[in-house]
Write an enzyme that holds these catalytic residues in place. Sequence first.
Site, mmCIF file in Angstrom:
data_model
loop_
_atom_site.group_PDB
_atom_site.id
_atom_site.type_symbol
_atom_site.label_atom_id
_atom_site.label_comp_id
_atom_site.label_asym_id
_atom_site.label_seq_id
_atom_site.Cartn_x
_atom_site.Cartn_y
_atom_site.Cartn_z
ATOM 1 N N GLY A 54 0.864 -1.177 0.000
ATOM 2 C CA GLY A 54 0.000 0.000 0.000
ATOM 3 C C GLY A 54 0.900 1.226 0.000
ATOM 4 N N ASP A 245 -1.576 4.558 -6.327
ATOM 5 C CA ASP A 245 -0.140 4.394 -6.044
ATOM 6 C C ASP A 245 0.679 5.567 -6.565
ATOM 7 O OD1 ASP A 245 -1.111 1.381 -6.063
ATOM 8 O OD2 ASP A 245 0.790 1.504 -4.984
#
Length: 339
Positions: A54, A245
């Site tokens: 993450g 991202d």
Amino acid sequence: MKVDGSSRRPIEAGADGRTVVVIDQTRLPHEFVTLTLTTMAEAAQAIRAMLVRGAPLIGATAAYGVALAMREDPTDQGLAEAIETLRATRPTAVNLFWALERMRGDLQDQAPSARAEIAWTRAGAIAEEDVAINSAIGDHGLKLIEAAVAARPGGQGPLNILTHCNAGWLATVDWGTALSPIYKAHDAGIDVHVWVDETRPRNQGASLTAWELGAHGVPATVIVDNAGGHLMQHGMVDLCITGTDRTTATGDVCNKIGTYLKALAAHDNGIPFHVALPGPTIDWTVRDGVREIPIEERDGAEVGQVTGRLQDGRIAASPAQPPAPRAANPALSVTLAWA
Ligand code: MRU
């Protein structure tokens, strides 16, 4: 957020000021296991092997990795080598590079003897900043959810939100990005239900998102990755929220593979598609997401395997299908800002 009634974060600074405790996310949802990182090399390996993953959590772990490195070798060479090693762990989530450059900026003009303490404090500040950003994302997103509920005629049951991959508290230092508004809505008494894409091949949705939503009591249903478009065509999705991202200066969003197809399906069906975007995930140097963002290409072996608990209790990856002669495994896709 809470696990079995106790507050947990996926990364926590050890009270000794020399260690960092992370949740091993490769073992969830089968086992809740924590791991103590004591060296920069261990922090790098935790990112590389996706024990932590993450984008925001990768950034925070890298910052603590530099702090651990400064306890080992606070020289200019030690700083440069640590940053190089950590930079090479994963290619796409820009929070990694953002955090490392921030640590470099904070440390390079300091005396080596002072670097370890400063680095520890700065890594902690990056972690706390992430918590504040994500909480604010939740507050803003809550307003969107409230507006979506108000826009519907009454008596329709829960507001159905689709998400992809895991952009919950496990992907950040706390709250999550995409899931933060959902937690805040649930806590405010709004009836929300989450469609959780399983997110092949590593199943971050089925393994992590479903687990953390369940632990918090948010109603959620896991679906195979290809089900989303069908649900949207049948009026079963009110809005989509994902993480990111890396987002370009022009608003192109790079997120877990499959996000692009969900965005196209949402566009086709007139369903709002929101990206929960923290500031450090913006790459101001990049304008064209498709051409300029490096896409992580992972081991093709992941495509044909599933991870689960064996009869003897061990957690292991095992082939789910006969080995393919060739398997490609691009891990992220870009959704253009206009889509
Ligand atoms: O490969 P992962 O598990 O690191 O991918 C994570 C995602 O794609 C998330 O959606 C993204 O990092 C945003 S996390 C708040």
